[in-house]
Design an enzyme around this catalytic site. Structure first.
Site, mmCIF file in Angstrom:
data_model
loop_
_atom_site.group_PDB
_atom_site.id
_atom_site.type_symbol
_atom_site.label_atom_id
_atom_site.label_comp_id
_atom_site.label_asym_id
_atom_site.label_seq_id
_atom_site.Cartn_x
_atom_site.Cartn_y
_atom_site.Cartn_z
ATOM 1 N N MET A 91 0.301 -1.341 -0.194
ATOM 2 C CA MET A 91 -0.003 -0.262 0.363
ATOM 3 C C MET A 91 0.765 0.917 -0.216
ATOM 4 O O MET A 91 0.445 2.397 0.404
ATOM 5 C CB MET A 91 -0.795 -0.060 1.381
ATOM 6 C CG MET A 91 -1.691 -0.490 1.477
ATOM 7 S SD MET A 91 -2.856 -1.316 -0.344
ATOM 8 C CE MET A 91 -4.001 -2.351 0.362
ATOM 9 N N ILE A 93 3.102 4.000 -3.062
ATOM 10 C CA ILE A 93 3.047 3.709 -4.498
ATOM 11 C C ILE A 93 4.686 4.319 -5.069
ATOM 12 O O ILE A 93 5.033 5.235 -3.987
ATOM 13 C CB ILE A 93 2.576 5.485 -5.013
ATOM 14 C CG1 ILE A 93 1.066 5.097 -5.060
ATOM 15 C CG2 ILE A 93 3.238 5.498 -5.961
ATOM 16 C CD1 ILE A 93 0.237 5.928 -5.350
ATOM 17 N N ASN A 108 1.877 -6.347 -10.191
ATOM 18 C CA ASN A 108 0.572 -5.959 -9.092
ATOM 19 C C ASN A 108 -0.523 -6.344 -9.200
ATOM 20 O O ASN A 108 -0.911 -6.630 -10.964
ATOM 21 C CB ASN A 108 0.818 -4.154 -8.988
ATOM 22 C CG ASN A 108 -0.025 -3.908 -7.963
ATOM 23 O OD1 ASN A 108 0.090 -3.731 -6.866
ATOM 24 N ND2 ASN A 108 -0.810 -2.501 -7.838
ATOM 25 N N HIS A 110 -4.157 -5.685 -8.755
ATOM 26 C CA HIS A 110 -5.029 -4.582 -8.429
ATOM 27 C C HIS A 110 -6.323 -4.988 -8.169
ATOM 28 O O HIS A 110 -7.307 -5.728 -8.864
ATOM 29 C CB HIS A 110 -5.269 -3.309 -8.937
ATOM 30 C CG HIS A 110 -6.328 -2.168 -8.616
ATOM 31 N ND1 HIS A 110 -5.852 -1.204 -7.914
ATOM 32 C CD2 HIS A 110 -7.063 -1.972 -8.804
ATOM 33 C CE1 HIS A 110 -6.937 -0.141 -7.363
ATOM 34 N NE2 HIS A 110 -7.717 -0.678 -8.272
ATOM 35 N N GLU A 178 -11.193 -14.143 -3.957
ATOM 36 C CA GLU A 178 -11.422 -15.605 -3.354
ATOM 37 C C GLU A 178 -11.714 -16.391 -5.394
ATOM 38 O O GLU A 178 -11.078 -17.195 -5.721
ATOM 39 C CB GLU A 178 -12.946 -16.419 -3.351
ATOM 40 C CG GLU A 178 -12.857 -16.712 -1.738
ATOM 41 C CD GLU A 178 -13.831 -16.899 -1.000
ATOM 42 O OE1 GLU A 178 -13.997 -17.016 -0.158
ATOM 43 O OE2 GLU A 178 -14.753 -17.140 -1.734
ATOM 44 N N ALA A 180 -11.058 -14.286 -7.888
ATOM 45 C CA ALA A 180 -9.713 -14.058 -8.730
ATOM 46 C C ALA A 180 -8.504 -13.351 -8.508
ATOM 47 O O ALA A 180 -7.901 -14.279 -8.972
ATOM 48 C CB ALA A 180 -10.908 -12.419 -9.523
HETATM 49 C C1 GAR Z 1 -6.062 -7.097 -1.986
HETATM 50 O O1 GAR Z 1 -6.804 -7.184 -2.317
HETATM 51 C C2 GAR Z 1 -4.858 -6.460 -3.219
HETATM 52 O O2 GAR Z 1 -5.959 -6.551 -4.438
HETATM 53 C C3 GAR Z 1 -5.328 -4.826 -2.461
HETATM 54 O O3 GAR Z 1 -5.403 -4.724 -1.356
HETATM 55 C C4 GAR Z 1 -5.496 -6.118 -0.044
HETATM 56 C C5 GAR Z 1 -5.015 -7.179 -0.017
HETATM 57 O O4 GAR Z 1 -4.985 -8.106 1.177
HETATM 58 N N1 GAR Z 1 -4.817 -3.837 -3.386
HETATM 59 C C6 GAR Z 1 -5.084 -2.948 -3.455
HETATM 60 O O5 GAR Z 1 -5.732 -2.180 -3.616
HETATM 61 C C7 GAR Z 1 -3.232 -2.006 -4.467
HETATM 62 N N2 GAR Z 1 -3.798 -0.858 -5.040
HETATM 63 P P1 GAR Z 1 -4.010 -8.808 1.189
HETATM 64 O O6 GAR Z 1 -2.370 -8.339 2.471
HETATM 65 O O7 GAR Z 1 -4.147 -10.083 1.825
HETATM 66 O O8 GAR Z 1 -3.076 -9.976 -0.252
#
Ligand code: GAR
Length: 202
Positions: A91, A93, A108, A110, A178, A180
């Site tokens: 999280m 940039i 990445n 998203h 789950e 995607a």
């Molecule tokens: C995930 O949904 C990922 O796609 C999103 O944060 C979550 C992290 O979950 N990422 C973003 O929003 C980046 N812009 P995780 O720590 O359980 O993998």
């Protein structure tokens, strides 16, 4: 030698877990050689430790500036011989000065179908809240290369997920993960990692 992969995380690390599980099932031929978190309390660090993967914590606060933060990341990646970087819920940039050092070597995930609900300010539950607020009926996840434009690099893979009546940001986030993210991210990492290996062994 296997493609050495670093996974950069900030939170729960379920996408990291999907990569670890894929590696365990030999669906990921690359080796997750390092997990870096910019949050010392990220549960993702625990997941890495349980899988025996070296971890590091690098925070902007401790480094003092964005440039010093990115320099520290680069040194760590060099020390571990990393060839491919996967941002899995990372999280923060990264600027062009970092991304240009790893062309087509940073991925990445998203949680939307880019170009919808993406860019600066769209992360985590905010993305799903925005999709629900807009009233779209289909959302999904995207894995893309990372360049200097937030969520703007070339798309590698996408998967659509239906929004259901009564969805909240939390229920939608879970379904997108789950159906995607946890499928798409290991597949895309394997695609790129195998490509790097083939190019190296030519
Ligand atoms: C995930 O949904 C990922 O796609 C999103 O944060 C979550 C992290 O979950 N990422 C973003 O929003 C980046 N812009 P995780 O720590 O359980 O993998």
């Amino acid at each position: 030698m296997k493609t050495k992969i670093a996974v950069l995380v900030s939170g729960g690390g379920t996408n990291l877990q999907a990569l670890i599980d894929a590696q365990g099932k030999t669906l990921l031929s690359g080796q997750i050689a390092l997990v870096v978190s910019n949050n010392p309390d990220a549960y993702a660090l625990e997941r890495a430790k349980q899988a025996g993967i070296p971890t590091a914590v690098v925070t902007k606060k401790a480094c003092g500036s964005q440039a010093a933060f990115e320099d520290r990341l680069k040194s760590l990646l060099n020390e571990h011989g990393i060839e491919l970087i996967v941002l899995a819920g990372f999280m923060t940039i990264l600027t062009g000065s970092f991304t240009s050092a790893y062309p087509k070597r940073i991925l990445n995930v998203h949680p939307s179908l880019i170009p919808s609900f993406c860019g600066a300010g769209f992360y985590g539950l905010r993305v799903h809240q925005a999709a629900l607020d807009y009233g779209v009926k289909v959302t999904g996840a995207t894995v893309h290369y990372v360049n200097e434009i937030p969520d703007g690099g070339e798309i590698i893979a996408q998967k659509a997920v239906y929004i259901e009546p009564g969805d909240t940001p939390e229920t939608l986030q879970r379904r997108v993960m789950e159906q995607a993210e946890w499928v798409l991210l290991p597949q895309a990492a394997e695609l790129v990692s195998a490509g790097l290996l083939a190019a190296r062994d030519k």
